[in-house]
Design a protein around this motif. Structure first.
Motif, mmCIF file in Angstrom:
data_model
loop_
_atom_site.group_PDB
_atom_site.id
_atom_site.type_symbol
_atom_site.label_atom_id
_atom_site.label_comp_id
_atom_site.label_asym_id
_atom_site.label_seq_id
_atom_site.Cartn_x
_atom_site.Cartn_y
_atom_site.Cartn_z
ATOM 1 N N TYR A 25 0.841 -1.202 0.000
ATOM 2 C CA TYR A 25 0.000 0.000 0.000
ATOM 3 C C TYR A 25 0.876 1.253 0.000
ATOM 4 O O TYR A 25 0.586 2.229 -0.700
ATOM 5 N N GLY A 26 1.958 1.237 0.764
ATOM 6 C CA GLY A 26 2.873 2.376 0.771
ATOM 7 C C GLY A 26 3.570 2.555 -0.561
ATOM 8 O O GLY A 26 3.712 3.672 -1.071
ATOM 9 N N GLN A 27 3.985 1.456 -1.175
ATOM 10 C CA GLN A 27 4.690 1.519 -2.453
ATOM 11 C C GLN A 27 3.784 2.003 -3.588
ATOM 12 O O GLN A 27 4.259 2.597 -4.565
ATOM 13 N N GLU A 28 2.485 1.759 -3.467
ATOM 14 C CA GLU A 28 1.551 2.199 -4.508
ATOM 15 C C GLU A 28 1.370 3.715 -4.542
ATOM 16 O O GLU A 28 0.884 4.261 -5.527
ATOM 17 N N ARG A 29 1.732 4.382 -3.447
ATOM 18 C CA ARG A 29 1.673 5.847 -3.361
ATOM 19 C C ARG A 29 0.304 6.382 -3.755
ATOM 20 O O ARG A 29 0.150 7.138 -4.709
ATOM 21 N N TRP A 30 -0.693 6.008 -2.963
ATOM 22 C CA TRP A 30 -2.045 6.514 -3.201
ATOM 23 C C TRP A 30 -2.131 7.959 -2.730
ATOM 24 O O TRP A 30 -1.845 8.279 -1.579
ATOM 25 N N ASN A 31 -2.531 8.830 -3.634
ATOM 26 C CA ASN A 31 -2.703 10.242 -3.327
ATOM 27 C C ASN A 31 -3.816 10.794 -4.209
ATOM 28 O O ASN A 31 -4.486 10.047 -4.927
ATOM 29 N N ARG A 32 -4.018 12.094 -4.163
ATOM 30 C CA ARG A 32 -5.122 12.704 -4.902
ATOM 31 C C ARG A 32 -5.014 12.434 -6.406
ATOM 32 O O ARG A 32 -6.008 12.120 -7.056
ATOM 33 N N ASP A 33 -3.801 12.535 -6.957
ATOM 34 C CA ASP A 33 -3.637 12.313 -8.392
ATOM 35 C C ASP A 33 -3.974 10.888 -8.781
ATOM 36 O O ASP A 33 -4.579 10.646 -9.833
ATOM 37 N N ARG A 34 -3.596 9.931 -7.929
ATOM 38 C CA ARG A 34 -3.899 8.545 -8.270
ATOM 39 C C ARG A 34 -5.396 8.262 -8.155
ATOM 40 O O ARG A 34 -5.959 7.518 -8.948
ATOM 41 N N LEU A 35 -6.067 8.859 -7.181
ATOM 42 C CA LEU A 35 -7.525 8.723 -7.078
ATOM 43 C C LEU A 35 -8.215 9.368 -8.274
ATOM 44 O O LEU A 35 -9.268 8.901 -8.718
ATOM 45 N N ALA A 36 -7.628 10.430 -8.792
ATOM 46 C CA ALA A 36 -8.270 11.183 -9.868
ATOM 47 C C ALA A 36 -8.391 10.375 -11.156
ATOM 48 O O ALA A 36 -9.362 10.557 -11.911
ATOM 49 N N ALA A 37 -7.434 9.490 -11.418
ATOM 50 C CA ALA A 37 -7.395 8.806 -12.715
ATOM 51 C C ALA A 37 -8.687 8.057 -13.033
ATOM 52 O O ALA A 37 -9.315 8.300 -14.074
ATOM 53 N N PRO A 38 -9.169 7.123 -12.165
ATOM 54 C CA PRO A 38 -10.410 6.413 -12.498
ATOM 55 C C PRO A 38 -11.642 7.307 -12.464
ATOM 56 O O PRO A 38 -12.576 7.123 -13.251
ATOM 57 N N ILE A 39 -11.660 8.297 -11.566
ATOM 58 C CA ILE A 39 -12.815 9.188 -11.479
ATOM 59 C C ILE A 39 -12.940 10.018 -12.750
ATOM 60 O O ILE A 39 -14.030 10.150 -13.325
ATOM 61 N N MET A 40 -11.842 10.567 -13.221
ATOM 62 C CA MET A 40 -11.892 11.400 -14.420
ATOM 63 C C MET A 40 -12.150 10.560 -15.672
ATOM 64 O O MET A 40 -12.741 11.041 -16.643
ATOM 65 N N GLN A 41 -11.736 9.307 -15.643
ATOM 66 C CA GLN A 41 -12.033 8.424 -16.771
ATOM 67 C C GLN A 41 -13.540 8.208 -16.898
ATOM 68 O O GLN A 41 -14.097 8.246 -17.997
ATOM 69 N N VAL A 42 -14.207 7.990 -15.749
ATOM 70 C CA VAL A 42 -15.663 7.829 -15.762
ATOM 71 C C VAL A 42 -16.341 9.133 -16.165
ATOM 72 O O VAL A 42 -17.306 9.138 -16.939
ATOM 73 N N ALA A 43 -15.841 10.254 -15.647
ATOM 74 C CA ALA A 43 -16.429 11.550 -15.989
ATOM 75 C C ALA A 43 -16.355 11.803 -17.503
ATOM 76 O O ALA A 43 -17.320 12.268 -18.116
ATOM 77 N N GLU A 44 -15.220 11.491 -18.094
ATOM 78 C CA GLU A 44 -15.058 11.690 -19.534
ATOM 79 C C GLU A 44 -15.961 10.748 -20.320
ATOM 80 O O GLU A 44 -16.548 11.131 -21.340
ATOM 81 N N TRP A 45 -16.093 9.503 -19.855
ATOM 82 C CA TRP A 45 -17.000 8.537 -20.494
ATOM 83 C C TRP A 45 -18.430 9.072 -20.469
ATOM 84 O O TRP A 45 -19.148 8.990 -21.469
ATOM 85 N N GLY A 46 -18.833 9.626 -19.359
ATOM 86 C CA GLY A 46 -20.173 10.191 -19.253
ATOM 87 C C GLY A 46 -20.374 11.371 -20.176
ATOM 88 O O GLY A 46 -21.421 11.497 -20.823
ATOM 89 N N ARG A 47 -19.382 12.252 -20.236
ATOM 90 C CA ARG A 47 -19.507 13.406 -21.126
ATOM 91 C C ARG A 47 -19.566 12.978 -22.590
ATOM 92 O O ARG A 47 -20.351 13.530 -23.374
ATOM 93 N N ARG A 48 -18.761 11.986 -22.937
ATOM 94 C CA ARG A 48 -18.715 11.539 -24.334
ATOM 95 C C ARG A 48 -20.051 10.979 -24.782
ATOM 96 O O ARG A 48 -20.483 11.197 -25.914
ATOM 97 N N HIS A 49 -20.715 10.279 -23.874
ATOM 98 C CA HIS A 49 -21.996 9.658 -24.226
ATOM 99 C C HIS A 49 -23.201 10.491 -23.775
ATOM 100 O O HIS A 49 -24.339 10.065 -23.943
ATOM 101 N N LYS A 50 -22.926 11.670 -23.157
ATOM 102 C CA LYS A 50 -23.998 12.559 -22.675
ATOM 103 C C LYS A 50 -24.889 11.846 -21.663
ATOM 104 O O LYS A 50 -26.117 11.837 -21.764
#
Length: 370
Positions: free
Chosen positions: A274-299
């Motif tokens: 868990y420490g080596q994975e370096r979970w932080n705000r940027d790492r949390l952002a990746a899957p969230i923004m991927q879903v957000a973009e998917w939603g925008r693309r398909h309206k």
């Protein structure tokens, strides 16, 4: 004018008239979308009783607290066993349906939209993966249940068709969601419906779902990444969670190092990873923004219907930091959210029914009114 042409016109004109009076919707009603922006789950709010309908353990004081924080909706999982009665004419427990009507209207009177999510036990969910008859039974049940609740205004009640399907086959879940939507639409044509992807409804699971033709849908996912942090100390699910305590957020080898000697030998490698994975705000952002973009693309209207941190074995400072990061990321992606949970291990409030108080740190992390 020929007789055949006249008949054709008489058949077509009423259809044209209907279309001009009420245009086909292009998405969920904006008022419902606004009310879906921020809410809270009411986990375990329904409990079984020995000689009557399910007992609802949330009351007016709770609704006042929730609404006073600026939240606009509540989401409740209703277990299948609490509402069915195989011996009744329609398969539903009449007393349970009456109680559902009561609690939904009570929430509505407090200014809260109600999201009703159906929960099946794990064995029943797994049968959905291999048994078309089980899938058809679920479709039939939803049609009967939606019909029983359809009199509640669409602005006050959303139907969430299945919480965390657990079925891994995306094609089966895609087909099941389409069947459920079609069945409910026959009896509740204006209510907004919630669909989700396969497995446990994680962000990457939602991306496996192909958008459905019905425009009046909300697309839901859950967010608990990384589970070793959000579920540390939990006594359900993966057995290792019981042995993980006091993990920090954000994570790094340096941040985790002081905790390692307090953990069991079995848990230590998982904490190190868990420490080596370096979970932080940027790492949390990746899957969230991927879903957000998917939603925008398909309206599509996207909703994170669950996110939270189990509170009993984590430093409150780290829990608040994770909640704040996730909530802000969801909002920056235009994603509606519902915190898990109201008054249990993940809760934003504590205390006995009728005397609950909001947790200040959690309220602040969620950006709510004090």
């Amino acid at each position: 004018m020929g007789r055949a042409v006249l008949i054709s016109l008489l058949l077509v004109l009423p259809l044209l008239g209907c279309g001009s009076r009420e245009a086909a919707p292009t998405g969920p009603d904006p008022q419902r979308v606004e009310r879906l922006a921020r809410g809270v789950n009411l986990a375990h709010a329904f409990t079984a009783s020995s000689d009557g309908p399910p007992v609802w353990n949330v009351g007016a004081q709770d609704y006042a607290l929730i609404r006073g924080l600026g939240l606009r909706h509540v989401r409740t999982l209703i277990e299948l066993g609490l509402i069915i009665d195989p011996g009744s004419e329609d398969g539903l427990n009449a007393a349970a349906v009456i109680e559902l009507h009561r609690v939904i209207k009570e929430a509505n009177r407090a200014g809260l939209m109600f999201v009703l999510a159906l929960q099946l036990d794990d064995a029943s969910k797994q049968r959905l993966a291999v048994d078309s008859t089980a899938r058809q039974r679920l479709v039939t049940l939803w049609q009967v249940l939606a019909k029983a609740l359809a009199a509640i205004p669409p602005d006050d009640l959303l139907f969430e068709l299945l919480n965390e399907p657990t079925v891994e086959d995306a094609i089966i879940v895609q087909s099941l969601m389409a069947q459920l939507v079609a069945a409910v639409r026959e009896v509740a044509p204006r209510h907004t419906l919630v669909v989700t992807g396969p497995h446990f409804s994680d962000a990457q699971n939602l991306l496996q779902l192909q958008p459905l033709a019905d425009p009046n849908l909300v697309y839901s996912f859950h967010f608990y990444e990384p589970h070793n942090f959000t579920h540390q100390g939990a006594n359900w699910g993966w057995s290792m969670w019981r042995q993980l305590h006091n993990l920090p957020y954000p994570s790094s080898p340096e941040a985790v190092a002081p905790v390692l000697d307090t953990l069991t030998a079995d848990a230590r490698p998982h904490a190190e990873w868990y420490g080596q994975e370096r979970w932080n705000r940027d790492r949390l952002a990746a899957p969230i923004m991927q879903v957000a973009e998917w939603g925008r693309r398909h309206k599509l209207q996207i909703w994170c219907s669950e996110f939270g941190v189990y509170r009993y074995y984590v430093n409150e400072r780290y829990r608040s930091a994770w909640l704040r990061d996730v909530r802000e990321l969801l909002e920056s992606g235009g994603i509606a959210w519902t915190h898990w949970d109201y008054a249990n291990g993940f809760g934003l409030a504590s205390g006995e029914p009728g005397e609950r108080k909001a947790d200040v740190a959690t309220v602040q992390a969620l950006g709510l009114m004090p």
